[in-house]
Write a protein that holds these residues in place. Sequence first.
Motif, short mmCIF file in Angstrom:
data_model
loop_
_atom_site.label_atom_id
_atom_site.label_comp_id
_atom_site.label_asym_id
_atom_site.label_seq_id
_atom_site.Cartn_x
_atom_site.Cartn_y
_atom_site.Cartn_z
N LYS A 1 0.88 -1.17 0.00
CA LYS A 1 0.00 0.00 0.00
C LYS A 1 0.91 1.22 0.00
N THR A 2 0.59 2.19 -0.84
CA THR A 2 1.46 3.36 -0.95
C THR A 2 0.72 4.63 -0.58
N SER A 3 1.47 5.58 -0.05
CA SER A 3 0.95 6.91 0.25
C SER A 3 1.95 7.93 -0.28
N LEU A 4 1.47 8.80 -1.15
CA LEU A 4 2.30 9.85 -1.74
C LEU A 4 2.45 11.00 -0.74
N VAL A 5 3.68 11.45 -0.53
CA VAL A 5 3.93 12.56 0.38
C VAL A 5 3.53 13.86 -0.31
N ILE A 6 2.67 14.62 0.35
CA ILE A 6 2.27 15.93 -0.17
C ILE A 6 3.30 16.98 0.23
N ARG A 7 3.64 16.99 1.52
CA ARG A 7 4.70 17.86 2.01
C ARG A 7 5.19 17.30 3.33
N GLN A 8 6.37 17.74 3.71
CA GLN A 8 6.98 17.31 4.97
C GLN A 8 6.76 18.39 6.01
N GLY A 9 6.11 18.03 7.10
CA GLY A 9 5.85 18.98 8.17
C GLY A 9 7.01 19.12 9.14
N LYS A 10 7.84 18.08 9.23
CA LYS A 10 9.01 18.10 10.10
C LYS A 10 9.99 17.07 9.58
N GLY A 11 11.25 17.40 9.63
CA GLY A 11 12.28 16.47 9.19
C GLY A 11 13.52 16.63 10.05
N GLU A 12 13.39 16.38 11.32
CA GLU A 12 14.47 16.60 12.27
C GLU A 12 15.36 15.36 12.33
N PRO A 13 16.63 15.49 12.02
CA PRO A 13 17.51 14.31 12.08
C PRO A 13 17.92 13.98 13.51
N GLY A 14 18.37 12.76 13.72
CA GLY A 14 18.96 12.37 14.99
C GLY A 14 17.97 12.18 16.11
N VAL A 15 18.43 12.48 17.31
CA VAL A 15 17.64 12.26 18.52
C VAL A 15 17.51 13.55 19.32
N PRO A 16 16.46 13.68 20.17
CA PRO A 16 16.29 14.88 20.98
C PRO A 16 17.10 14.81 22.28
N PHE A 17 18.32 15.30 22.25
CA PHE A 17 19.21 15.21 23.41
C PHE A 17 18.64 15.89 24.64
N ASP A 18 17.86 16.96 24.46
CA ASP A 18 17.30 17.65 25.61
C ASP A 18 16.36 16.74 26.41
N VAL A 19 15.63 15.85 25.73
CA VAL A 19 14.75 14.90 26.42
C VAL A 19 15.58 13.91 27.24
N LEU A 20 16.68 13.44 26.68
CA LEU A 20 17.57 12.53 27.39
C LEU A 20 18.17 13.21 28.62
N GLU A 21 18.61 14.45 28.46
CA GLU A 21 19.21 15.19 29.58
C GLU A 21 18.19 15.37 30.71
N GLU A 22 16.94 15.67 30.35
CA GLU A 22 15.89 15.82 31.37
C GLU A 22 15.67 14.50 32.11
N ARG A 23 15.66 13.41 31.39
CA ARG A 23 15.46 12.09 32.00
C ARG A 23 16.62 11.73 32.94
N LEU A 24 17.83 12.00 32.47
CA LEU A 24 19.00 11.71 33.32
C LEU A 24 19.00 12.59 34.57
N ALA A 25 18.57 13.84 34.43
CA ALA A 25 18.51 14.75 35.58
C ALA A 25 17.49 14.25 36.61
N ARG A 26 16.36 13.73 36.15
CA ARG A 26 15.35 13.20 37.06
C ARG A 26 15.83 11.97 37.80
N GLN A 27 16.69 11.18 37.15
CA GLN A 27 17.20 9.95 37.77
C GLN A 27 18.32 10.23 38.76
N ALA A 28 18.94 11.40 38.66
CA ALA A 28 20.09 11.72 39.53
C ALA A 28 19.65 12.09 40.93
#
Length: 166
Positions: free
Chosen positions: A139-166
């Motif tokens: 089954k195929t879906s044609l992309v009309i436009r890209q609303g977001k194309g963020e590469p990699g990972v959200p380091f700020d989320v990881l930092e928040e998680r590590l701070a909560r565990q400390a």
Amino acid sequence: MPGTRLDAIDRMILSELQADGRMTNVELAKRVGISAPPCLRRVRTLEEQGYIRGYHADVDPRELGFEVQVFAMVGLMSQAESDLSAFEERCRGWPLVRECHMLNGEVDFILKCVAPDLRTFQTFLTEHLTAAPNVASVKTSLVIRQGKGEPGVPFDVLEERLARQA
């Protein structure tokens, strides 16, 4: 937990390089607050350990003439590991397939494909993808436009998680 083997400086290096992989080592060192020689050693170690898989230009497919972007949801007849691996290997050989992800749920794989035009994609779809061994449905879906194309990972989320565990 993944990511905890890295210290805060390593995570800052990765975050900065993820945002701009072309910056000089001197600029990177300044941004993370260490001198250039240890910064370079850390980057090399991160590369050797597989945290950094490569450096790439973020090119615009449409600007380069790849007007068609499609997500193809593929169902296989057999989900035996050998069949799953065979399909992944086949995808690696298809230039129009830019990403291949195995999924849990209604479909087995989702493929991100690009093509210069619809005719080229349709030819790939009929002559290669749907004709491939073990493919039960596509089954195929044609992309009309890209609303977001963020590469990699959200380091700020990881930092928040590590701070909560400390």
